[in-house]
Design an enzyme around this catalytic site. Structure first.
Site, PDB file in Angstrom:
ATOM      1  N   CYS A   1      45.571  43.363  38.238  1.00  0.00           N
ATOM      2  CA  CYS A   1      44.951  42.099  38.622  1.00  0.00           C
ATOM      3  C   CYS A   1      44.601  41.359  37.341  1.00  0.00           C
ATOM      4  CB  CYS A   1      43.690  42.387  39.445  1.00  0.00           C
ATOM      5  SG  CYS A   1      42.787  40.883  39.892  1.00  0.00           S
TER       6      CYS A   1
ATOM      7  N   CYS B   1      43.117  37.075  45.244  1.00  0.00           N
ATOM      8  CA  CYS B   1      41.751  37.627  45.206  1.00  0.00           C
ATOM      9  C   CYS B   1      40.824  36.448  44.949  1.00  0.00           C
ATOM     10  CB  CYS B   1      41.636  38.654  44.081  1.00  0.00           C
ATOM     11  SG  CYS B   1      39.949  39.221  43.785  1.00  0.00           S
TER      12      CYS B   1
ATOM     13  N   ARG C   1      34.956  42.920  48.418  1.00  0.00           N
ATOM     14  CA  ARG C   1      34.423  43.594  47.232  1.00  0.00           C
ATOM     15  C   ARG C   1      32.951  43.286  47.010  1.00  0.00           C
ATOM     16  NH1 ARG C   1      38.883  45.462  44.678  1.00  0.00           N
ATOM     17  NH2 ARG C   1      40.731  44.371  45.406  1.00  0.00           N
TER      18      ARG C   1
END
Ligand code: SAM
Ligand code: DTB
Ligand code: SF4
Length: 338
Positions: free
Chosen positions: A147, A207, A279
């Site tokens: 990421c 994300c 998250r």
């Protein structure tokens, strides 16, 4: 201390038929969820979580700042912005070898995802970007999910990241469209959305999430969740951060969040986006263990793992190993999707 990874048993598989994934949530529906009595909200979120996600698994994602400080943007929360009195000293960009060493250590300790951050407004072509591409190739070879969070991208840069093997790109909306301009003046909410669309178009997982505790209203929080939940497809990963109040930044003197607000945000995110990885991100050093576990119960299934975030601290690995073990939770074995 490393983790022993255990495969998922039948008992840990999703418990019931997953709810239909919707992209047409209204702001009023979201606000109504946010305002539910806490236990009713958590009950609903837990049911969605059990039906949609493998039970008892938490993904461990390690962060590394590969280029720290000296950023042109004026994000009010961020110590890496050069606009604030208390900005961190800009540092040289890390080399590929240093990054791979850190990624190897993270993997040995049980992380399955490695996220590299740069304090850039946007990516500029040149040796620094080429180095990031090398870092991605190297981290990928270690078998970690990769990421990056590098600021705004062009179509071509997104395509080059994809070609290098990047799995996910982090680019947070941070807050509602309405509250955005009180926090950042050097870019717009739509700039953010445009980069997310570019990332999506080349097939990199998205994300994106935000921060609570920046003086926003409950409607702003729900507005941000509305933006995320009406993306189609949903972001594969949704980080929910509590503001880390850093001296010298404009938001340093704001009051701390109520941990139950973080639980609410996570629970609503889980209900709205059943298939996404939610998250529990920055802010855990100030969060009691019980509150962290309530967040994990209500739908979070990932944490940042390692004693540093980008420029600030995070709980020690040992404390997180203990936290998960005490609750009978397990680190995710491998991370095929989000
Ligand atoms: N420069 C890139 C960008 O802004 O997209 C990547 C790095 S930036 C530090 C990544 C994210 O960290 C921000 O979007 C913000 O959500 C989060 N962040 C930064 N400072 C924070 C703080 N003090 N508390 C909580 N989250 C923070
Ligand atoms: C995200 O949502 N939170 C992380 C990661 N994505 C890049 C960053 C948190 C930064 C906290 C402040 C700092 O350490 O500088
Ligand atoms: Fe720069 Fe990212 Fe920090 Fe904003 S959040 S000042 S873009 S490093």
């Amino acid at each position: 201390m490393g983790y022993k990874r255990t495969p998922m048993s039948d008992a840990q598989a999703p418990a019931a038929t997953p709810p239909a994934t919707r992209h047409d949530w209204s702001k009023a529906e979201i606000r109504a969820l946010y305002d539910l009595p806490l236990f009713d909200l958590v009950d609903q979120a837990r049911a969605v979580h059990r039906a949609s996600q493998p039970a008892g698994e938490v993904q461990l994602c390690t962060l590394l700042s590969v280029k720290t400080g000296g950023c042109e943007e004026d994000c009010g929360y961020c110590p890496q912005s050069s606009h604030h009195a208390g900005s961190v000293e800009p540092e040289r960009m890390l080399g590929e070898a240093e990054v791979l060493e850190a990624a190897g250590r993270a993997r040995a300790k049980g992380a399955t995802r490695f996220c590299m951050g740069a304090a850039w407004r946007e990516v500029k072509e040149g040796p620094a970007f080429d180095r990031v591409l090398d870092m991605i190739r190297g981290v990928k070879q270690l078998g970690l999910e990769t990421c990056c969070t590098l600021g705004m991208l062009t179509d071509d840069q997104a395509a080059r990241l994809k070609a290098a093997g990047l799995d996910a790109y982090n680019h947070n909306l941070d807050t509602s469209r309405e509250h955005y301009r009180s926090i950042i003046s050097t870019r717009t909410f739509d700039d953010r959305m445009a980069t997310l669309a570019r990332v999506r178009r080349v097939g990199i997982h998205v994300c994106t999430g935000g921060i609570i505790g920046m003086g926003e209203s409950a409607d702003d929080r729900c507005g941000m969740l509305h933006e995320l939940a009406t993306l189609d497809p949903h972001p594969e990963s949704v980080p929910i951060n509590a503001l880390v109040r850093i001296e010298g930044t404009p938001l340093a003197t704001l009051p701390p969040i109520d941990p139950l607000d973080l639980v609410r945000m996570i629970a609503v995110a889980r209900i709205l986006m059943p298939g996404s990885r939610v998250r529990l991100s920055a802010g855990r050093t100030d969060l009691p263990r019980e509150a962290q576990l309530l967040c994990l119960y209500a739908g979070a299934n990932s944490i940042f793992y390692g004693d540093r975030l980008l420029t600030t601290g995070n709980p020690a690995e040992e404390a997180d190993v203990e936290l998960l073990r005490d609750a009978g939770l397990r680190p995710m074995v491998s991370a095929p999707s989000p």
